[in-house]
Design an enzyme around this catalytic site. Structure first.
Site, PDB file in Angstrom:
ATOM      1  N   HIS A 201      14.855   7.913   0.631  1.00 11.94           N
ATOM      2  CA  HIS A 201      14.376   7.703   2.004  1.00 11.94           C
ATOM      3  C   HIS A 201      14.941   6.430   2.633  1.00 11.94           C
ATOM      4  O   HIS A 201      14.310   5.825   3.504  1.00 11.94           O
ATOM      5  CB  HIS A 201      12.837   7.715   2.032  1.00 11.94           C
ATOM      6  CG  HIS A 201      12.267   9.052   1.674  1.00 11.94           C
ATOM      7  ND1 HIS A 201      10.997   9.236   1.189  1.00 11.94           N
ATOM      8  CD2 HIS A 201      12.828  10.297   1.722  1.00 11.94           C
ATOM      9  CE1 HIS A 201      10.795  10.535   0.958  1.00 11.94           C
ATOM     10  NE2 HIS A 201      11.891  11.192   1.266  1.00 11.94           N
TER      11      HIS A 201
ATOM     12  N   PRO B 101       0.833  -1.210   0.000  1.00 14.94           N
ATOM     13  CA  PRO B 101       0.000   0.000   0.000  1.00 14.94           C
ATOM     14  C   PRO B 101       0.864   1.255   0.000  1.00 14.94           C
ATOM     15  O   PRO B 101       2.003   1.227   0.497  1.00 14.94           O
ATOM     16  CB  PRO B 101      -0.777  -0.102   1.316  1.00 14.94           C
ATOM     17  CG  PRO B 101      -0.569  -1.483   1.829  1.00 14.94           C
ATOM     18  CD  PRO B 101       0.703  -1.999   1.232  1.00 14.94           C
ATOM     19  N   ASP B 102       0.350   2.342  -0.567  1.00 20.48           N
ATOM     20  CA  ASP B 102       1.073   3.619  -0.475  1.00 20.48           C
ATOM     21  C   ASP B 102       0.740   4.263   0.871  1.00 20.48           C
ATOM     22  O   ASP B 102       0.163   3.605   1.755  1.00 20.48           O
ATOM     23  CB  ASP B 102       0.761   4.518  -1.684  1.00 20.48           C
ATOM     24  CG  ASP B 102      -0.706   4.927  -1.776  1.00 20.48           C
ATOM     25  OD1 ASP B 102      -1.457   4.719  -0.805  1.00 20.48           O
ATOM     26  OD2 ASP B 102      -1.106   5.456  -2.829  1.00 20.48           O
ATOM     27  N   PHE B 103       1.110   5.539   1.040  1.00 21.91           N
ATOM     28  CA  PHE B 103       0.814   6.223   2.298  1.00 21.91           C
ATOM     29  C   PHE B 103      -0.576   6.856   2.274  1.00 21.91           C
ATOM     30  O   PHE B 103      -1.374   6.681   3.181  1.00 21.91           O
ATOM     31  CB  PHE B 103       1.839   7.339   2.546  1.00 21.91           C
ATOM     32  CG  PHE B 103       3.029   6.917   3.361  1.00 21.91           C
ATOM     33  CD1 PHE B 103       3.095   5.683   3.970  1.00 21.91           C
ATOM     34  CD2 PHE B 103       4.101   7.798   3.540  1.00 21.91           C
ATOM     35  CE1 PHE B 103       4.197   5.308   4.729  1.00 21.91           C
ATOM     36  CE2 PHE B 103       5.210   7.432   4.293  1.00 21.91           C
ATOM     37  CZ  PHE B 103       5.257   6.191   4.893  1.00 21.91           C
ATOM     38  N   ARG B 104      -0.818   7.651   1.209  1.00 20.19           N
ATOM     39  CA  ARG B 104      -1.914   8.618   1.301  1.00 20.19           C
ATOM     40  C   ARG B 104      -3.201   8.222   0.593  1.00 20.19           C
ATOM     41  O   ARG B 104      -4.184   8.945   0.679  1.00 20.19           O
ATOM     42  CB  ARG B 104      -1.430   9.989   0.799  1.00 20.19           C
ATOM     43  CG  ARG B 104      -0.392  10.588   1.720  1.00 20.19           C
ATOM     44  CD  ARG B 104       0.163  11.910   1.242  1.00 20.19           C
ATOM     45  NE  ARG B 104       1.137  12.435   2.190  1.00 20.19           N
ATOM     46  CZ  ARG B 104       2.409  12.060   2.248  1.00 20.19           C
ATOM     47  NH1 ARG B 104       2.872  11.174   1.385  1.00 20.19           N
ATOM     48  NH2 ARG B 104       3.228  12.573   3.153  1.00 20.19           N
TER      49      ARG B 104
ATOM     50  N   ASP C 296      11.203  -0.202  -0.545  1.00 15.48           N
ATOM     51  CA  ASP C 296      10.984  -1.632  -0.778  1.00 15.48           C
ATOM     52  C   ASP C 296      12.120  -2.290  -1.558  1.00 15.48           C
ATOM     53  O   ASP C 296      12.191  -3.520  -1.644  1.00 15.48           O
ATOM     54  CB  ASP C 296       9.634  -1.869  -1.488  1.00 15.48           C
ATOM     55  CG  ASP C 296       9.511  -1.072  -2.796  1.00 15.48           C
ATOM     56  OD1 ASP C 296      10.507  -0.909  -3.511  1.00 15.48           O
ATOM     57  OD2 ASP C 296       8.381  -0.615  -3.100  1.00 15.48           O
TER      58      ASP C 296
ATOM     59  N   ASN D 231      10.832   5.173  -2.404  1.00 15.14           N
ATOM     60  CA  ASN D 231      10.416   3.880  -1.867  1.00 15.14           C
ATOM     61  C   ASN D 231      11.539   3.197  -1.102  1.00 15.14           C
ATOM     62  O   ASN D 231      12.718   3.347  -1.424  1.00 15.14           O
ATOM     63  CB  ASN D 231       9.928   2.975  -3.000  1.00 15.14           C
ATOM     64  CG  ASN D 231       8.672   3.528  -3.640  1.00 15.14           C
ATOM     65  OD1 ASN D 231       8.038   4.416  -3.075  1.00 15.14           O
ATOM     66  ND2 ASN D 231       8.326   3.028  -4.809  1.00 15.14           N
TER      67      ASN D 231
END
Ligand code: CNA
Length: 258
Positions: free
Chosen positions: A114, A29-32, A97, A95
């Site tokens: 990040h 899933p993304d954040f927003r 991941d 990302n």
């Protein structure tokens, strides 16, 4: 699509800025988005001050995240094709991941803005770093992983080497921006100053699957003097207006077959 094809054909040095939207089809899933991680865990779980006070909410998220197995998406494979064509100058990914590396991008062409999950380090001293497998073992055994170097100091818990809200970015981020976009200097919030067009710098910017909410990377497209293409499921309030080409939709649907 024709306009995108044409821009890709013309470009020789492509810089890509990407975010969680290129990995949602891998099952992350993304954040927003409505069903994103903020909805489930709240943004504070990813903040340094919360973590050093109360690491267990983040550990809960992390246990769930690592239980998944994630494979690169058609969009990651598109990036690999750009690399094979010799057109990929750099991928700046927000990302964590690691799918850009899993798909086979040259690590030198990837900036993990990040951070990453290959190691874990101490949120307090930053100096104690262990391989992620060792962190995982300790997390399972001890529940909360403390830094042995900090001798029980407040907030000295280990976390994967990802950048939380409230932390600085890897120095390589600025170095690569200076190199790729000829940016000279950075202002408040790490906002890059004007980029200059002359010289062997990037000639196309693709912005893929990101809401462009997080500083300082959200400022990068705005200083890029060349053509900018934005592909995202929804518009960004500011960037959509000045992107040269804005294609609403799923990244895989737009670039997956290119
Ligand atoms: P975000 O703010 O959640 O934005 C994601 C954007 O992508 C939204 O605008 C969505 O509408 C859009 N989107 C979602 N799925 C698709 C799709 N299939 N095709 C096109 N667009 C889509 O996430 P950002 O990346 O902008 O924010 C940066 C944060 C998110 C960084 O700090 C990341 O570490 C963090 N994050 C990373 C991952 C990951 O590593 N996969 C997952 C979740 C969050």
């Amino acid at each position: 699509m024709e306009a995108l094809r044409e821009r890709l054909q013309r470009a020789q040095r492509i810089v890509v800025i990407c975010g969680a939207g290129i990995s949602t089809s891998a099952g992350i899933p993304d954040f927003r988005s409505a069903s994103g991680l903020f909805e489930k865990y709240g943004p504070e779980v990813f903040s340094l001050s919360t973590f050093t006070r109360e690491p267990n909410s983040f550990y809960r998220f992390y246990r769930e995240f690592r239980a998944g197995t994630y494979a690169p998406t058609p969009t990651h494979r598109f990036l690999k094709r750009l690399q094979e064509q010799g057109k990929l100058m750099r991928v700046y990914t927000q990302n964590i991941d690691g799918l850009e590396l899993s798909v086979g991008l040259d690590p030198g062409l990837v900036v993990q803005v990040h951070g990453h999950m290959r190691t874990a380090n101490c949120a307090q001293c930053r100096r104690w770093e262990i391989p992620i497998a060792e962190f995982d073992t300790r997390l399972d055994r001890e529940g909360t992983v403390r830094c042995p170097r900090c001798h029980g100091a407040r907030g000295a818990y280990l976390k994967p080497s990802i950048v939380f809200y409230g932390e600085g970015l890897p120095t390589r981020f600025r170095q690569c921006l200076e190199n790729d976009l000829n940016i000279k200097g950075f202002g408040g919030e790490g906002r890059p100053k004007k980029a200059y067009r002359e010289g062997p710098f990037a000639d196309l910017m693709l912005v893929l699957g990101t809401s462009l909410q997080v500083a300082p990377i959200k400022y990068v497209p705005e200083v890029f003097p060349g053509p900018r293409v934005y592909i995202n499921a929804e518009p960004n309030a500011i960037f959509t207006r000045y992107a040269d080409l804005w294609i609403p939709g799923k990244c895989d649907d737009v670039v997956g077959s290119l």
